[in-house]
Motif scaffolding. Sequence first.
Motif, PDB file in Angstrom:
ATOM      1  N   PRO A 132      11.604   0.731 -12.396  1.00  0.00           N
ATOM      2  CA  PRO A 132      11.208   2.150 -13.155  1.00  0.00           C
ATOM      3  C   PRO A 132      12.542   3.128 -13.248  1.00  0.00           C
ATOM      4  CG  PRO A 132       9.446   1.535 -11.240  1.00  0.00           C
ATOM      5  CD  PRO A 132      10.915   0.672 -11.274  1.00  0.00           C
ATOM      6  N   VAL A 133      12.496   3.720 -14.238  1.00  0.00           N
ATOM      7  CA  VAL A 133      13.429   4.687 -14.725  1.00  0.00           C
ATOM      8  C   VAL A 133      12.807   6.137 -14.636  1.00  0.00           C
ATOM      9  CG1 VAL A 133      15.216   5.280 -16.270  1.00  0.00           C
ATOM     10  CG2 VAL A 133      14.764   3.050 -15.699  1.00  0.00           C
ATOM     11  N   THR A 178      15.235   2.722  -6.511  1.00  0.00           N
ATOM     12  CA  THR A 178      15.669   1.658  -5.677  1.00  0.00           C
ATOM     13  C   THR A 178      14.579   1.146  -4.730  1.00  0.00           C
ATOM     14  OG1 THR A 178      16.635   3.194  -3.954  1.00  0.00           O
ATOM     15  CG2 THR A 178      17.921   2.508  -6.018  1.00  0.00           C
ATOM     16  N   ALA A 179      14.786   0.293  -3.990  1.00  0.00           N
ATOM     17  CA  ALA A 179      13.927  -0.108  -2.908  1.00  0.00           C
ATOM     18  C   ALA A 179      13.891   0.935  -1.626  1.00  0.00           C
ATOM     19  CB  ALA A 179      14.216  -1.376  -2.061  1.00  0.00           C
ATOM     20  N   TRP A 221       9.063   9.725  -5.163  1.00  0.00           N
ATOM     21  CA  TRP A 221       9.207   9.087  -6.285  1.00  0.00           C
ATOM     22  C   TRP A 221       7.620   9.196  -6.925  1.00  0.00           C
ATOM     23  CZ3 TRP A 221      13.613   7.374  -8.976  1.00  0.00           C
ATOM     24  CH2 TRP A 221      13.307   6.862 -10.211  1.00  0.00           C
ATOM     25  N   TYR A 222       7.322  10.149  -8.195  1.00  0.00           N
ATOM     26  CA  TYR A 222       6.270  10.006  -8.709  1.00  0.00           C
ATOM     27  C   TYR A 222       6.153   8.769  -9.739  1.00  0.00           C
ATOM     28  CZ  TYR A 222       2.638  11.606 -12.016  1.00  0.00           C
ATOM     29  OH  TYR A 222       1.526  11.594 -12.933  1.00  0.00           O
ATOM     30  N   SER A 223       4.911   8.190  -9.632  1.00  0.00           N
ATOM     31  CA  SER A 223       4.605   7.044 -10.695  1.00  0.00           C
ATOM     32  C   SER A 223       3.308   7.387 -11.111  1.00  0.00           C
ATOM     33  CB  SER A 223       4.653   5.665 -10.081  1.00  0.00           C
ATOM     34  OG  SER A 223       6.130   5.404  -9.649  1.00  0.00           O
ATOM     35  N   GLY A 224       3.291   7.471 -12.359  1.00  0.00           N
ATOM     36  CA  GLY A 224       1.866   7.888 -13.081  1.00  0.00           C
ATOM     37  C   GLY A 224       1.775   7.244 -14.574  1.00  0.00           C
ATOM     38  N   ASP A 225       0.496   7.482 -15.199  1.00  0.00           N
ATOM     39  CA  ASP A 225       0.385   6.994 -16.555  1.00  0.00           C
ATOM     40  C   ASP A 225       1.357   7.843 -17.470  1.00  0.00           C
ATOM     41  OD1 ASP A 225      -1.438   5.302 -15.822  1.00  0.00           O
ATOM     42  OD2 ASP A 225      -3.084   6.603 -15.978  1.00  0.00           O
TER      43      ASP A 225
END
Length: 62
Positions: free
Chosen positions: A5-6, A15-16, A34-38
Amino acid sequence: MSAPPVCTNCGRERTADDFNYSPAQVILGRAIGWYSGDDGEICGQCMEKIIRGELLDGGDRK
């Protein structure tokens, strides 16, 4: 293997070692994850800027 993801704000690759965002991090004054969302991916550094009101519209306001 797929690309990592970027961050949609700064372009940094996840990164891991990057951990996930949790609202408790903000409440407890800990490092922001780190935020990951739609609606996209945002690294911890950009999340901190957004929370502080320094990054409002996807553009860096240094």
